[in-house]
Design a protein around this motif. Structure first.
Motif, PDB file in Angstrom:
ATOM      1  N   ILE A  26       0.839  -1.201   0.000  1.00 14.41           N
ATOM      2  CA  ILE A  26       0.000   0.000   0.000  1.00 14.41           C
ATOM      3  C   ILE A  26       0.871   1.247   0.000  1.00 14.41           C
ATOM      4  N   ASN A  61      -1.613  -0.786  -4.516  1.00 18.39           N
ATOM      5  CA  ASN A  61      -2.742  -0.143  -3.846  1.00 18.39           C
ATOM      6  C   ASN A  61      -2.342   1.221  -3.301  1.00 18.39           C
ATOM      7  N   ARG A  63      -3.873   4.363  -0.843  1.00 15.35           N
ATOM      8  CA  ARG A  63      -4.899   4.855   0.066  1.00 15.35           C
ATOM      9  C   ARG A  63      -4.712   6.366   0.217  1.00 15.35           C
ATOM     10  N   THR A  81      -3.800  -1.232 -10.835  1.00 17.33           N
ATOM     11  CA  THR A  81      -3.698  -0.596  -9.522  1.00 17.33           C
ATOM     12  C   THR A  81      -5.084  -0.246  -8.989  1.00 17.33           C
ATOM     13  N   ARG A  82      -5.105   0.025  -7.691  1.00 19.51           N
ATOM     14  CA  ARG A  82      -6.356   0.394  -7.022  1.00 19.51           C
ATOM     15  C   ARG A  82      -6.108   1.669  -6.222  1.00 19.51           C
ATOM     16  N   GLU A  84      -7.977   4.301  -3.690  1.00 21.26           N
ATOM     17  CA  GLU A  84      -9.157   4.386  -2.834  1.00 21.26           C
ATOM     18  C   GLU A  84      -9.027   5.575  -1.895  1.00 21.26           C
TER      19      GLU A  84
END
Length: 316
Positions: A26, A61, A63, A81-82, A84
């Motif tokens: 992350i 990831n 955040r 990829t993510r 959020e």
């Protein structure tokens, strides 16, 4: 008993190892995070632009803490990829109290023929996720500019979850040019000279054109018994031309009619010419340009409006 302690230690190392591996996957970012160096951790988060460069297959990831992330250029999401939003910057727990906003200002828009202001742009990117984000752009800073919160071209297998996309107002089109003024009409004809008192000639005819010319001047007046005759209004429209000239003025010419001896002098001022006609009306505004269209995934602005029409004819 020893076997039980051994089993507990094994579980501890398994969960501890899994937690450490998850944190390594992350990248953490905040609006005022670091822009270089060792960053992207909870203790030392990165800013958005630097955080995007830290994403990789081993750390796919991101955040994002709550707050506003102002950008002056489009950002692209790496494949696989993510990203959020909605995290508390202190505890990094998920929260819905304050949104995570990616805000694109009005600088550095794409030039002609694209002329677009874009916040998030992905070309041929696959397998990415956007979640719990507000993505917005400013209003277009100039005419004929489109705005895009998210622009995707040739992308696949992507997910956009609980995101608010808020593009600003696009720019207005450019108005067509007004028409040029029409030319002034010609003056009306002069009135005819005076005749004898038994045959007062009619004044001259007005000018000839698409609109009416002014009436001609009156004939001469040299008798108290005969009224002057005014010239006719020019051919064309109605009540459009200048007024007719005035009649000549002078003493009556006596000829002993009915036993009265009038002044035998017939001098006087000559008649004046009719007044000039009104200028032509201004031409119509140009027609609207052709509407814009979509080309290659972008909105292409329409053409400029046409030139205005010619003005109407003046009144002679």
């Amino acid at each position: 008993m020893k076997n039980q302690y051994f089993f507990i230690l094994i579980l501890f190392f398994m969960f501890g190892s899994a937690t450490a591996q998850t944190n390594c996957e992350i990248i953490y970012v905040t609006p005022n995070g670091a822009g270089s160096g060792t960053a992207g951790t909870q203790a030392n988060p990165a800013n958005l632009q630097y955080g995007l460069t830290l994403l990789s297959s081993s750390a796919p990831n991101m955040r994002m803490a709550e707050g506003v992330y102002t950008i002056s250029n489009s950002i692209s999401i790496p494949a696989g990829t993510r990203i959020e939003g909605g995290f508390d910057a202190t505890t990094w727990a998920k929260s819905n109290s304050t949104p995570t906003i990616i805000s694109r200002d009005g600088n550095n828009y794409l030039p002609y023929p694209t002329r677009a202001l874009i916040a998030v742009r992905c070309d041929g990117v696959s397998g990415f996720t956007l979640q719990d984000l507000t993505i917005r752009t400013a209003d277009a800073p100039a005419p004929e500019i489109s705005t895009y919160g998210v622009y995707l071209s040739g992308c696949s297998n992507y997910k956009i979850i609980r995101c608010s996309i808020e593009p600003g107002d696009a720019g207005a089109g450019t108005a067509g040019l007004p028409g040029s003024a029409g030319l002034a009409g010609s003056n009306g004809s002069d009135g005819n000279g005076a005749g004898n008192e038994q045959n007062i000639p009619q004044g001259g005819a007005g000018g000839f054109g698409a609109n009416a010319g002014g009436a001609g001047g009156t004939g001469g007046k040299h008798s108290i018994f005969y009224a002057p005759a005014y010239g006719t209004t020019g051919v064309g429209g109605v009540n459009c031309g200048g007024t007719g000239g005035t009649p000549g003025v002078g003493p009556d010419c006596g000829c002993g009619l009915f036993g009265t001896d009038y002044n035998s002098g017939c001098g006087g001022t000559p008649p004046t010419a009719g007044q000039a006609g009104q200028p032509g009306v201004v031409g119509n505004n140009g027609v609207a340009g052709a509407p814009g269209y979509i080309s290659g995934g972008y909105f292409v602005p329409g053409d400029l409006g046409g030139s205005g029409g010619n003005g109407g004819n003046g009144c002679g």
